[in-house]
Design a protein around this motif. Structure first.
Motif, PDB file in Angstrom:
ATOM      1  N   VAL A 213      32.127  32.839  46.719  1.00 50.18           N
ATOM      2  CA  VAL A 213      32.767  32.781  46.928  1.00 50.18           C
ATOM      3  C   VAL A 213      33.236  33.570  48.175  1.00 50.18           C
ATOM      4  N   GLU A 217      35.192  31.355  51.617  1.00 46.78           N
ATOM      5  CA  GLU A 217      36.154  31.528  52.390  1.00 46.78           C
ATOM      6  C   GLU A 217      36.916  31.286  53.622  1.00 46.78           C
ATOM      7  N   ILE A 240      39.357  36.591  44.915  1.00 40.14           N
ATOM      8  CA  ILE A 240      40.392  34.769  44.818  1.00 40.14           C
ATOM      9  C   ILE A 240      41.753  34.824  45.171  1.00 40.14           C
ATOM     10  N   LEU A 245      41.604  31.284  47.187  1.00 41.59           N
ATOM     11  CA  LEU A 245      40.994  29.537  47.684  1.00 41.59           C
ATOM     12  C   LEU A 245      41.102  29.277  46.465  1.00 41.59           C
ATOM     13  N   VAL A 247      39.464  27.814  43.909  1.00 41.74           N
ATOM     14  CA  VAL A 247      38.457  28.175  42.557  1.00 41.74           C
ATOM     15  C   VAL A 247      38.270  27.677  40.643  1.00 41.74           C
TER      16      VAL A 247
END
Length: 364
Positions: A213, A217, A240, A245, A247
């Motif tokens: 993750v 970014e 997150i 983000l 996901v």
């Protein structure tokens, strides 16, 4: 030939050791049909039901009682007149009778020795004692990679000439044609983005999802994650939400759906710090999905010349490799073809022959 298996993991583990157990029995029972394969356990489940239906595979209910697996299962196998007892998860029974039987144990990894911080003191002691005892009691040890073989020699002090390396394969679903309709159904069911990077595996520190993750970014690349959550997930979730983000964490994914998700993904990222082998890498190769994985442990054995390798401690390295594949369709295609070619090392036929070679050798 009659082969008895400690089938606890076969019936009760959903992934990892369970998949290994089910695949091994399936591969042997379909490629060497003249043998009899006995699944020993105190109870059964629906897991691996297609394997259980094979005419040369039988469930055998073992003796019950406390520690029956350790003290009675070996004798149960001998009373079946089995030629070989195969412990599929680093363990062998402790008690036997006088009847002749050969003993084989598969050891998957010694991560508890390499990364002791991931395990409690008690678990480390128990694992070490069980693995050491099984390796000493066995006639031959199967290691699932050269990395694991070297660790068995180093940590358990087992002589190298007692160890045979037999790689793992993966579930049949990853090797079969998938109809476009099913791909579309899977995409709709899980609300998947048009393009995405995939990560598969238990969400725990060793699998290193946090660096995935971090690598994504600022890229606007969606990430799809399939894996069981542990406490480590809280760290990921915080990062997150802080960085906003995209996901997707998927739940209740069948093996057929997982195979479809691999085919839909642009790239598989598997930057684990350490693996005994790394099945998702093989799943990716069979699926024709370009693979990015770590340059450590057994992962270069699994990925061969097809995967792209990164330093798992370096999110910037991972980011540059993800962007390289994400933006380069011709390179994705080249890696896909290369990966499928390399995956032929791990077909059912190849692995079945290697396993049978070990069985025949131990009976000589």
């Amino acid at each position: 030939m009659k082969i008895a298996y400690d089938a606890k993991r076969f019936f009760h583990n959903a992934s990892g050791l369970g998949n290994y157990s089910r695949d091994l029995v399936r591969i042997l029972a379909t490629n060497f049909t003249v043998n009899q394969y006995f699944l020993l356990n105190k109870n059964k489940s629906d897991r691996g039901k297609e394997v259980q239906k094979l005419p040369n595979v039988s469930f055998v209910k073992t003796s019950s009682g406390k520690f029956a697996r350790q003290f009675k299962m070996g004798k149960d196998a001998q009373n079946l007149n089995a030629d070989i007892f195969h412990g599929l998860s680093g363990e062998l029974p402790l008690k036997w009778n006088e009847k002749p039987i050969k003993k084989i144990v598969t050891i998957h990894d010694l991560i508890f020795k390499r990364f002791p911080d991931y395990y409690s003191w008690f678990d480390r002691k128990i694992h070490f004692w069980k693995f050491k005892k099984a390796a000493e009691a066995s006639d031959l040890v199967i290691a699932i990679s050269e990395q694991t073989k070297n660790d068995i020699i180093h940590f358990l002090k087992v002589p190298g000439n007692k160890i045979r390396v037999v790689y793992q394969g993966c579930h049949q679903a990853f090797k079969e044609f998938i109809f476009p309709e099913f791909l579309n159904q899977t995409k709709e069911k899980f609300n998947l983005p048009e393009r995405f990077v995939l990560n598969v595996g238990t969400i725990e520190k060793r699998k290193n999802l946090l660096n995935v993750v971090k690598a994504l970014e600022g890229t606007n690349i969606p990430l799809v994650v399939v894996g069981k959550k542990t406490k480590y997930f809280n760290k990921i979730e915080k990062f997150i939400s802080k960085k906003k983000l995209e996901v997707f964490f998927l739940k209740n994914v069948s093996m057929e759906e997982l195979a479809a998700i691999y085919r839909l993904a642009d790239v598989l990222v598997y930057p684990s710090f350490f693996e005994g082998f790394g099945i998702p890498v093989i799943e990716g190769l069979f699926s024709g999905t370009p693979v990015i994985t770590s340059n450590t442990s057994s992962l270069p054995e699994a990925g061969g010349n097809a995967a792209l390798y990164i330093d798992p401690k370096n999110p910037l390295d991972l980011r540059s490799k993800i962007l390289y594949l994400w933006e380069n369709e011709s390179e994705r295609k080249r890696r896909s073809e290369l990966g499928f070619q390399y995956a032929q090392k791990f077909t059912d036929e190849v692995i079945a022959k290697e396993l049978m070679k070990v069985y025949e050798e131990v009976l000589k």
